[in-house]
Enzyme design. Structure first.
Site, PDB file in Angstrom:
ATOM      1  N   LYS A  55       0.853  -1.191   0.000  1.00  0.00           N
ATOM      2  CA  LYS A  55       0.000   0.000   0.000  1.00  0.00           C
ATOM      3  C   LYS A  55       0.882   1.232   0.000  1.00  0.00           C
ATOM      4  O   LYS A  55       1.690   1.427   0.911  1.00  0.00           O
ATOM      5  CB  LYS A  55      -0.924  -0.016   1.222  1.00  0.00           C
ATOM      6  CG  LYS A  55      -1.830   1.212   1.323  1.00  0.00           C
ATOM      7  CD  LYS A  55      -2.907   1.029   2.381  1.00  0.00           C
ATOM      8  CE  LYS A  55      -3.728   2.296   2.545  1.00  0.00           C
ATOM      9  NZ  LYS A  55      -4.792   2.141   3.557  1.00  0.00           N
TER      10      LYS A  55
ATOM     11  N   ASP B 213     -13.138   4.719  10.295  1.00  0.00           N
ATOM     12  CA  ASP B 213     -13.585   4.588   8.901  1.00  0.00           C
ATOM     13  C   ASP B 213     -14.109   3.165   8.694  1.00  0.00           C
ATOM     14  O   ASP B 213     -13.801   2.489   7.723  1.00  0.00           O
ATOM     15  CB  ASP B 213     -12.419   4.877   7.951  1.00  0.00           C
ATOM     16  CG  ASP B 213     -12.877   5.339   6.572  1.00  0.00           C
ATOM     17  OD1 ASP B 213     -14.089   5.522   6.376  1.00  0.00           O
ATOM     18  OD2 ASP B 213     -12.009   5.508   5.697  1.00  0.00           O
TER      19      ASP B 213
HETATM   20  P1  ADP Z   1      -7.622   3.352   1.103  1.00  0.00           P
HETATM   21  O1  ADP Z   1      -6.947   4.030   2.236  1.00  0.00           O
HETATM   22  O2  ADP Z   1      -7.268   3.946  -0.200  1.00  0.00           O
HETATM   23  O3  ADP Z   1      -9.097   3.203   1.316  1.00  0.00           O
HETATM   24  P2  ADP Z   1      -7.436   0.521   1.742  1.00  0.00           P
HETATM   25  O4  ADP Z   1      -6.393   0.076   2.707  1.00  0.00           O
HETATM   26  O5  ADP Z   1      -8.822   0.609   2.248  1.00  0.00           O
HETATM   27  O6  ADP Z   1      -6.970   1.881   1.072  1.00  0.00           O
HETATM   28  O7  ADP Z   1      -7.390  -0.465   0.495  1.00  0.00           O
HETATM   29  C1  ADP Z   1      -8.157  -0.213  -0.672  1.00  0.00           C
HETATM   30  C2  ADP Z   1      -8.666  -1.511  -1.255  1.00  0.00           C
HETATM   31  O8  ADP Z   1      -7.588  -2.386  -1.562  1.00  0.00           O
HETATM   32  C3  ADP Z   1      -9.529  -2.290  -0.269  1.00  0.00           C
HETATM   33  O9  ADP Z   1     -10.877  -1.913  -0.341  1.00  0.00           O
HETATM   34  C4  ADP Z   1      -9.318  -3.720  -0.709  1.00  0.00           C
HETATM   35  O10 ADP Z   1     -10.160  -4.016  -1.793  1.00  0.00           O
HETATM   36  C5  ADP Z   1      -7.885  -3.724  -1.210  1.00  0.00           C
HETATM   37  N1  ADP Z   1      -6.973  -4.165  -0.135  1.00  0.00           N
HETATM   38  C6  ADP Z   1      -6.278  -3.388   0.712  1.00  0.00           C
HETATM   39  N2  ADP Z   1      -5.520  -4.105   1.563  1.00  0.00           N
HETATM   40  C7  ADP Z   1      -5.734  -5.397   1.248  1.00  0.00           C
HETATM   41  C8  ADP Z   1      -5.228  -6.648   1.759  1.00  0.00           C
HETATM   42  N3  ADP Z   1      -4.356  -6.691   2.764  1.00  0.00           N
HETATM   43  N4  ADP Z   1      -5.664  -7.788   1.178  1.00  0.00           N
HETATM   44  C9  ADP Z   1      -6.550  -7.754   0.151  1.00  0.00           C
HETATM   45  N5  ADP Z   1      -7.052  -6.616  -0.376  1.00  0.00           N
HETATM   46  C10 ADP Z   1      -6.663  -5.445   0.163  1.00  0.00           C
HETATM   47 MG    MG Z   2     -10.183   2.074   2.563  1.00  0.00          MG
END
Ligand code: ADP
Ligand code: MG
Length: 378
Positions: free
Chosen positions: A122, A227
């Site tokens: 991320k 959130d």
């Molecule tokens: P943001 O801060 O942009 O909302 P998130 O951490 O919520 O970022 O991640 C965005 C999307 O990426 C999530 O809704 C999910 O679909 C996917 N995602 C994030 N982390 C994971 C993970 N560890 N495993 C699988 N999918 C993930």
């Molecule tokens: Mg998110």
């Protein structure tokens, strides 16, 4: 902002030295003077000059012509590069695969380590939407100003990693944190769909209770997610929820704790009513249902993500929120992404975009691409 893993393939040690010099110079210079880059990188006279030009051509740094002097600043591309390089060195990332998510302020990629284990990378992109429009109330950034996107993204990643770590250690259903550097976190890949994409569940009442119990347990440990919604709750095949996305977590000692707690609860109630037609008279309240048992908030602060950092990030987040609320009513043209009009159709919402990418993942289009031309066939 696309992550350019290819850039990793072609960089000499001198280039890396110069790029690192720009990062070091950015700690106290909005625009790092060319002479300072030369000084920090300590290449022979003139040596850094040519390299600076090459790095700029590849958009790893950007030239800025100032009123008083010319210099360079790191770009997200350069910052990505430095973080990836660190991960590669530590063995936590070996190859980068598909992008599986793009949020307002983050990009999510599949990555793999040398043994081929898939993880999630991320990358925080704070300031992607908003720094162009935020001009006031920058006291908390006095010295940093334009370097602030870098600093804020770094704080967000640090915070995410710190919270994920304590939550994971205390048995909460969250991804296992693996590594972090600068604005990036590497974590466990959860094989699941966001609740947002789920139309039918076997027992909505059970899931509702599980989620409310999670909100209460978090609070008993001193924390509010902030959130807690259908995008940040992933549902595994067996129906178990996994919580993600932690840069906005707050302590239950926060002045607005009650507000954040109720908002998380309301998000779930509203979603269950609309999506599953499920409504319950039972829902938790902070003052009634929560007895603090642990203080993970204190533990996080002790782990290195200090109260000061928490406050700085929060000031930024509040400002962005206000800014966005202002924009919603006044302006719908000028708040698009500033530098990443790549492959994303303009008319797709963030959710649709996430879903499309996830679909892509589900279709099996996930083969990671190696950094070296010959490493992608294993
Ligand atoms: P943001 O801060 O942009 O909302 P998130 O951490 O919520 O970022 O991640 C965005 C999307 O990426 C999530 O809704 C999910 O679909 C996917 N995602 C994030 N982390 C994971 C993970 N560890 N495993 C699988 N999918 C993930
Ligand atoms: Mg998110």
């Amino acid at each position: 902002m696309k992550l350019d893993a290819n850039a990793l393939r072609y960089m000499s040690s001198d280039e890396f030295r110069v790029l690192t010099a720009v990062e070091m110079g950015s700690k106290n210079h909005e625009v790092v003077p060319t002479s300072m880059i030369a000084h920090i990188s300590q290449l022979r006279h003139g040596g850094s000059h040519k390299i600076v030009g090459e790095l700029a051509k590849r958009s790893l740094i950007g030239r800025v012509q100032n009123a008083s002097y010319d210099g360079y600043r790191l770009t997200y591309g350069g910052y990505d590069y430095l973080a990836l390089k660190t991960f590669v060195k530590r063995g936590s990332v070996y190859s980068v695969g598909n992008q599986i998510g793009v949020g307002k302020e983050s990009d999510i990629y599949l990555v793999a380590d040398e043994e081929g284990h898939q993880h999630v990378l991320k990358l925080q992109r704070l300031g992607r939407m908003s720094f162009r429009t935020i001009k006031s109330k920058r006291d908390y950034l006095q010295k940093r100003k334009s370097a602030s996107w870098m600093y804020m993204s770094r704080l967000a990643a640090m915070k995410e990693f710190a919270f994920m770590k304590v939550l994971h250690e205390h048995g909460f259903p969250v991804p296992e944190p693996i590594d972090y550097s600068r604005h990036c976190v590497v974590m466990e890949l959860i094989d699941a769909f966001p609740l947002r994409q789920i139309d039918v569940v076997g027992d909505p009442g059970k899931l509702y209770n599980d989620l409310m119990a999670m909100i209460v347990k978090l609070a008993q440990y001193g924390l509010i997610h902030g959130d807690f919604n259908e995008f940040n709750i992933l549902i595994k095949n067996n129906g178990d929820p996994v919580l993600i996305d932690f840069p906005q977590m707050v302590s239950i000692d926060h002045a607005n704790a009650e507000f954040y707690f109720n908002r998380d609860v309301e998000c779930i109630r509203t979603f269950f009513r609309r999506r599953f037609g499920y409504e319950s008279k039972l829902y938790p309240r902070l003052s009634v249902d929560v007895n603090r048992e642990f203080s993970l908030d204190v533990q996080v602060a002790a782990s290195g993500f200090s109260k000061k950092m928490q406050d700085e990030l929060e000031s930024y987040q509040e400002e962005v929120q206000q800014d966005e609320q202002g924009q919603e009513t006044t302006d719908d043209e000028s708040d698009g992404p500033s530098d990443d009009e790549d492959s994303i159709p303009k008319d797709m919402t963030e959710e649709e975009e996430n879903e499309a990418r996830l679909l892509n993942l589900r279709l099996g289009n996930t083969e990671p691409e190696g950094f070296d031309a010959d490493s992608s066939d294993n």
